[in-house]
Scaffold this active site. Structure first.
Site, PDB file in Angstrom:
ATOM      1  CG  HIS A  84     -21.236 -10.399  46.833  1.00  0.00           C
ATOM      2  ND1 HIS A  84     -20.158  -9.566  46.981  1.00  0.00           N
ATOM      3  CD2 HIS A  84     -21.539 -10.365  45.514  1.00  0.00           C
ATOM      4  CE1 HIS A  84     -19.814  -9.053  45.810  1.00  0.00           C
ATOM      5  NE2 HIS A  84     -20.649  -9.509  44.894  1.00  0.00           N
TER       6      HIS A  84
ATOM      7  CE  LYS B  83     -13.906  -7.132  36.468  1.00  0.00           C
ATOM      8  NZ  LYS B  83     -14.859  -7.626  37.461  1.00  0.00           N
TER       9      LYS B  83
ATOM     10  NE  ARG C  48     -25.429  -5.379  41.602  1.00  0.00           N
ATOM     11  CZ  ARG C  48     -24.123  -5.266  41.446  1.00  0.00           C
ATOM     12  NH1 ARG C  48     -23.439  -4.581  42.316  1.00  0.00           N
ATOM     13  NH2 ARG C  48     -23.504  -5.802  40.432  1.00  0.00           N
TER      14      ARG C  48
ATOM     15  CB  SER D 276     -16.974  -5.396  44.685  1.00  0.00           C
ATOM     16  OG  SER D 276     -17.605  -6.539  45.187  1.00  0.00           O
TER      17      SER D 276
HETATM   18  P1  ADP Z   1     -18.617 -10.275  38.645  1.00  0.00           P
HETATM   19  O1  ADP Z   1     -17.210  -9.762  38.679  1.00  0.00           O
HETATM   20  O2  ADP Z   1     -18.795 -11.603  37.990  1.00  0.00           O
HETATM   21  O3  ADP Z   1     -19.661  -9.275  38.214  1.00  0.00           O
HETATM   22  P2  ADP Z   1     -19.210  -9.784  41.437  1.00  0.00           P
HETATM   23  O4  ADP Z   1     -18.275 -10.277  42.461  1.00  0.00           O
HETATM   24  O5  ADP Z   1     -19.247  -8.313  41.220  1.00  0.00           O
HETATM   25  O6  ADP Z   1     -18.913 -10.616  40.154  1.00  0.00           O
HETATM   26  O7  ADP Z   1     -20.686 -10.262  41.759  1.00  0.00           O
HETATM   27  C1  ADP Z   1     -21.039 -11.615  41.802  1.00  0.00           C
HETATM   28  C2  ADP Z   1     -22.541 -11.775  41.703  1.00  0.00           C
HETATM   29  O8  ADP Z   1     -23.176 -11.088  42.775  1.00  0.00           O
HETATM   30  C3  ADP Z   1     -23.137 -11.173  40.441  1.00  0.00           C
HETATM   31  O9  ADP Z   1     -24.185 -12.005  40.024  1.00  0.00           O
HETATM   32  C4  ADP Z   1     -23.655  -9.838  40.885  1.00  0.00           C
HETATM   33  O10 ADP Z   1     -24.726  -9.387  40.075  1.00  0.00           O
HETATM   34  C5  ADP Z   1     -24.137 -10.189  42.279  1.00  0.00           C
HETATM   35  N1  ADP Z   1     -24.215  -9.022  43.161  1.00  0.00           N
HETATM   36  C6  ADP Z   1     -23.239  -8.125  43.430  1.00  0.00           C
HETATM   37  N2  ADP Z   1     -23.658  -7.192  44.305  1.00  0.00           N
HETATM   38  C7  ADP Z   1     -24.949  -7.512  44.607  1.00  0.00           C
HETATM   39  C8  ADP Z   1     -25.962  -6.923  45.442  1.00  0.00           C
HETATM   40  N3  ADP Z   1     -25.741  -5.816  46.138  1.00  0.00           N
HETATM   41  N4  ADP Z   1     -27.178  -7.539  45.480  1.00  0.00           N
HETATM   42  C9  ADP Z   1     -27.406  -8.649  44.756  1.00  0.00           C
HETATM   43  N5  ADP Z   1     -26.520  -9.241  43.944  1.00  0.00           N
HETATM   44  C10 ADP Z   1     -25.299  -8.682  43.873  1.00  0.00           C
END
Ligand code: ADP
Length: 163
Positions: A17, A41, A90, A128
């Site tokens: 992130h 969630k 990703r 995450s």
């Molecule tokens: P959500 O619950 O909306 O999926 P996340 O907190 O998991 O949100 O992720 C927020 C954003 O960050 C999303 O667009 C996700 O694809 C992106 N993201 C998460 N991990 C990575 C990573 N390792 N590299 C690039 N983008 C990421």
């Protein structure tokens, strides 16, 4: 002023992130990282804890603000005088979900654009969910999350184990 909005649940924020925030912050004058709650969630960290961990991890990026959002993302984006949603992408598995979300957003409001930033190769496997699992079983978090997040995860799971 060009304002971008980076939405997510960030439970917790990872180096994947942070890499997206660093790169996105160079494309806009101001980047708002907004934590959105999905009522269906269950989260490991509270909203306040997640916000604090993000704040401490982005102190090196001058034009980032951390905020909380509720309701429709598009409404939030407009309320902040923005029309740009920035998401990280990703693997192929992200694509389907992101594609649908972006089209939904466009259907609701044609003025809003969703922009994707491709993951840094180093963090392509970092999620995450994966981090929470790794932390739970005492795996090595070094290099995958900011130090404050590593500490918070260790505290969280030690506390849970003591109970
Ligand atoms: P959500 O619950 O909306 O999926 P996340 O907190 O998991 O949100 O992720 C927020 C954003 O960050 C999303 O667009 C996700 O694809 C992106 N993201 C998460 N991990 C990575 C990573 N390792 N590299 C690039 N983008 C990421």
């Amino acid at each position: 002023m060009r304002i971008g909005v980076c939405p997510g649940s960030f439970d917790p924020v990872t180096n994947g992130h942070i890499d997206i925030f660093e790169r996105a912050s160079k494309l806009v004058d101001k980047l708002i990282v907004v934590i959105l709650e999905n009522p269906n969630k269950k989260y490991l960290f509270t909203l306040d804890e997640r916000a604090e961990l993000i704040r401490q991890s982005v102190s090196h990026i001058p034009n980032v603000e951390v905020d909380f959002g509720a309701g429709l993302l598009n409404d939030y984006v407009k309320s902040r005088d923005s029309h740009i949603i920035i998401r990280g992408l990703r693997a192929l598995s992200d694509f389907e979900y992101e594609f649908q979300r972006a089209l939904f957003s466009k259907y609701l409001d044609d003025e809003i654009e969703t922009v994707f930033i491709m993951t840094n190769n180093k963090y392509a496997f970092v999620s995450s969910t994966g981090i929470r699992e790794l932390a739970k079983f005492g795996g090595k978090l070094e290099g995958l999350v900011p130090d404050v997040v590593k500490q918070a995860l260790e505290d969280k799971f030690n506390t849970v184990q003591e109970k």
